[in-house]
Design a protein around this motif. Structure first.
Motif, PDB file in Angstrom:
ATOM      1  N   ALA A 342      76.257  52.651 -46.035  1.00 48.44           N
ATOM      2  CA  ALA A 342      75.008  52.344 -46.751  1.00 48.44           C
ATOM      3  C   ALA A 342      75.167  51.237 -47.792  1.00 48.44           C
ATOM      4  CB  ALA A 342      74.488  53.623 -47.426  1.00 48.44           C
ATOM      5  N   MET A 343      76.416  50.798 -48.014  1.00 49.54           N
ATOM      6  CA  MET A 343      76.662  49.886 -49.147  1.00 49.54           C
ATOM      7  C   MET A 343      75.804  48.615 -49.173  1.00 49.54           C
ATOM      8  SD  MET A 343      78.254  51.372 -51.353  1.00 49.54           S
ATOM      9  CE  MET A 343      78.931  50.393 -52.656  1.00 49.54           C
ATOM     10  N   PRO A 344      75.596  47.938 -48.051  1.00 55.26           N
ATOM     11  CA  PRO A 344      74.785  46.709 -48.158  1.00 55.26           C
ATOM     12  C   PRO A 344      73.423  46.977 -48.795  1.00 55.26           C
ATOM     13  CG  PRO A 344      75.864  46.807 -46.035  1.00 55.26           C
ATOM     14  CD  PRO A 344      76.126  48.144 -46.698  1.00 55.26           C
ATOM     15  N   GLN A 345      72.763  48.044 -48.357  1.00 55.34           N
ATOM     16  CA  GLN A 345      71.437  48.355 -48.887  1.00 55.34           C
ATOM     17  C   GLN A 345      71.534  48.878 -50.327  1.00 55.34           C
ATOM     18  OE1 GLN A 345      69.284  51.196 -46.516  1.00 55.34           O
ATOM     19  NE2 GLN A 345      67.356  50.736 -47.614  1.00 55.34           N
ATOM     20  N   VAL A 346      72.559  49.706 -50.593  1.00 54.33           N
ATOM     21  CA  VAL A 346      72.742  50.276 -51.935  1.00 54.33           C
ATOM     22  C   VAL A 346      72.941  49.154 -52.959  1.00 54.33           C
ATOM     23  CG1 VAL A 346      74.335  51.594 -53.399  1.00 54.33           C
ATOM     24  CG2 VAL A 346      73.663  52.490 -51.154  1.00 54.33           C
ATOM     25  N   MET A 347      73.760  48.196 -52.610  1.00 54.55           N
ATOM     26  CA  MET A 347      74.066  47.147 -53.598  1.00 54.55           C
ATOM     27  C   MET A 347      72.864  46.266 -53.882  1.00 54.55           C
ATOM     28  SD  MET A 347      78.090  46.498 -52.827  1.00 54.55           S
ATOM     29  CE  MET A 347      78.346  45.289 -54.082  1.00 54.55           C
ATOM     30  N   ARG A 348      71.992  46.110 -52.888  1.00 52.78           N
ATOM     31  CA  ARG A 348      70.743  45.390 -53.180  1.00 52.78           C
ATOM     32  C   ARG A 348      69.913  46.170 -54.190  1.00 52.78           C
ATOM     33  NH1 ARG A 348      67.644  43.738 -47.866  1.00 52.78           N
ATOM     34  NH2 ARG A 348      65.932  43.918 -49.350  1.00 52.78           N
ATOM     35  N   ALA A 349      69.871  47.493 -54.003  1.00 49.68           N
ATOM     36  CA  ALA A 349      69.093  48.342 -54.920  1.00 49.68           C
ATOM     37  C   ALA A 349      69.690  48.300 -56.338  1.00 49.68           C
ATOM     38  CB  ALA A 349      69.064  49.774 -54.400  1.00 49.68           C
ATOM     39  N   LEU A 350      71.017  48.353 -56.411  1.00 42.83           N
ATOM     40  CA  LEU A 350      71.655  48.373 -57.739  1.00 42.83           C
ATOM     41  C   LEU A 350      71.413  47.080 -58.501  1.00 42.83           C
ATOM     42  CD1 LEU A 350      75.050  50.148 -57.030  1.00 42.83           C
ATOM     43  CD2 LEU A 350      72.866  51.113 -57.790  1.00 42.83           C
TER      44      LEU A 350
END
Ligand code: ATP
Ligand code: MG
Length: 436
Positions: A342-350
């Motif tokens: 999930a990291m690509p999407q998570v890092m956009r959110a962060l």
């Protein structure tokens, strides 16, 4: 990879790493200083750490501790130039001011922060790389600017809530007054030649005033009985001192006149002062300064009056440690990510949370494992964060995430649409905002 073992390298003796959480205390202090300098209209100057050796030899004086035995000097291997790591920064600032004709349109108020280098015996409060913050006002002859600088330092100690700091003040007069005093001083010291230590014998004729600055306890009584430079001051020098005193008195700054105060460097005249604490043992001078009206001409610039001070950051922080606690910066939010996919999407959110001004620490895997939910929660807790954001795969598939309170109302949980995350972050209390 080969199995070769390398010898472990360490920092140079007397030169310290400044690590977190200690470094947060440095940043906190630097921020206070920047704010205060702006309020007094002092502007930042940054000069090189390496200068030509003659700048210090001429500027500080040949017969000084710094020039005689403390400088890190070396020859440039490529062109043979004599270079030195700056042992202090007044000379560098003066060089820059003269080199760039900075006084052509009037006086300048400047401040700097940075590392200085002196080959001293390392001990508490005395290092080989240490840090100074300094303020210099160039182009102003009057005692009101001496007073402004002293008030600025005084104000800083108040802003830091430093206690146990006292101010000692003296006047070194002008060169002719010092000359008359010098004759009397040499006569006095010669009459007590049997009590002089090695340094004093060597300096008796080259720089007798410096003997008053001795750190040798065995010499203190001798120095206490020496002729006082104050008694040799003429009218103009006394008027300068008295005008300064009147401003300090009117502003509630207490001080004592110390007729033995001479400072370790040669370039001072008229006002000299030190802020001293008795809480740090023998390294008790926090901040030292004075007027140096002859320095600019001495290093080849157009003559101009100047006054300044510098304080030792290590010593001030050491004193603060004994007196007050400084808040440590902690992340406001910790991101828990059960699945690395999930990291690509998570890092956009962060990044949206960060753009809203909120500090986020995200989970990162180790070499052998991504990390269970349990271990991630442990780390979230240890981070000091207020909130955990949990980016579970099922929720993310629905376009949501989970919020969990880690401090106030611990455990309280809610879900939030991913599209509302930025708004949620913007709506957090002002305490959540970290400096841009
Ligand atoms: P000292 O008498 O302690 O040797 P100094 O007269 O050499 O000090 P300055 O050159 O006036 O010191 O420097 C201003 C301030 O910088 C000092 O008051 C002190 O707080 C700090 N300082 C000077 N040398 C060192 C050092 N080697 N390590 C840490 N701080 C220092
Ligand atoms: Mg010194």
């Amino acid at each position: 990879m080969t199995e070769k073992k390398f010898e472990k390298l360490t920092a140079v003796k007397g030169m310290n790493d400044i690590l977190p959480p200690e470094s947060a205390r440095w940043e906190w202090l630097e921020e206070k200083v920047r704010g205060l300098m702006a309020r007094y209209a002092y502007r930042n100057i940054r000069t090189p750490i390496v200068e030509h050796t003659p700048l210090f030899v001429r500027g500080l004086g040949e017969v000084t501790d710094v020039v005689e035995k403390e400088m890190y000097s070396f020859e440039d291997r490529l062109n043979g130039e004599a270079l030195t790591l700056r042992p202090e920064n007044t000379a560098g600032v003066v060089r820059a001011v003269a080199e760039h004709s900075m006084l052509y349109d009037g006086g300048k108020r400047l401040y700097y922060m940075g590392p200085m280098f002196r080959h001293e015996r390392p001990q508490r409060g005395r290092y080989r790389q240490f840090h100074q913050i300094g303020a210099e006002a160039l182009g102003f002859p009057g005692p009101e600017v001496d007073a402004e600088l002293i008030l600025l330092a005084h104000h800083l100690w108040q802003a830091l809530a430093l206690k146990d700091v006292r101010l000692e003040l003296n006047s070194l007069g002008q060169p002719p007054e010092r000359q008359a005093h010098r004759v009397a001083l040499i006569a006095y010291l010669e009459a007590h030649a049997d009590q002089l230590d090695e340094d004093a014998k060597r300096r008796l004729h080259s720089n007798p005033l410096r003997i008053l600055d001795t750190k040798n306890p065995a010499m203190k009584a001798l120095v206490a009985g020496a002729p006082r430079l104050l008694d040799y001051l003429g009218e103009a020098s006394l008027a300068h001192l008295n005008a300064l005193r009147a401003i300090l008195d009117a502003n509630g700054v207490t001080y004592t006149i110390n007729p033995r105060l001479v400072r370790g460097l040669d370039y001072y005249n008229l006002t000299v002062f030190e802020f001293i604490t008795d809480s740090l043992g023998s390294q008790g001078t926090l901040c030292a300064g004075g007027r140096y009206d002859d320095l600019i001409a001495q290093i080849g610039g157009k003559a101009a009056p100047a006054v300044g001070w510098a304080f030792g950051v290590e010593r001030v922080l050491e004193l603060l440690k004994e007196q007050a606690s400084i808040p440590e910066p902690l992340p406001w939010v910790y991101a828990i990510v059960p699945d690395a996919q999930a990291m690509p999407q998570v890092m956009r959110a962060l990044n949206e949370v960060r753009r809203a001004g909120v500090s986020v620490q995200m989970h990162a895997g180790s070499a052998d494992a991504w990390g269970s939910m349990k271990s991630q929660f442990k780390k979230a807790d240890a981070s000091g964060a207020q909130w955990a954001l949990i980016f579970g795969a099922d929720e993310m598939a629905r376009g949501e995430l989970t919020l969990k309170a880690l401090r106030d109302g611990v455990g309280a949980q809610s879900t939030l649409p991913l599209t509302s995350l930025a708004a949620w972050a913007s709506g957090l209390s002002p305490a959540a905002a970290s400096p841009a």
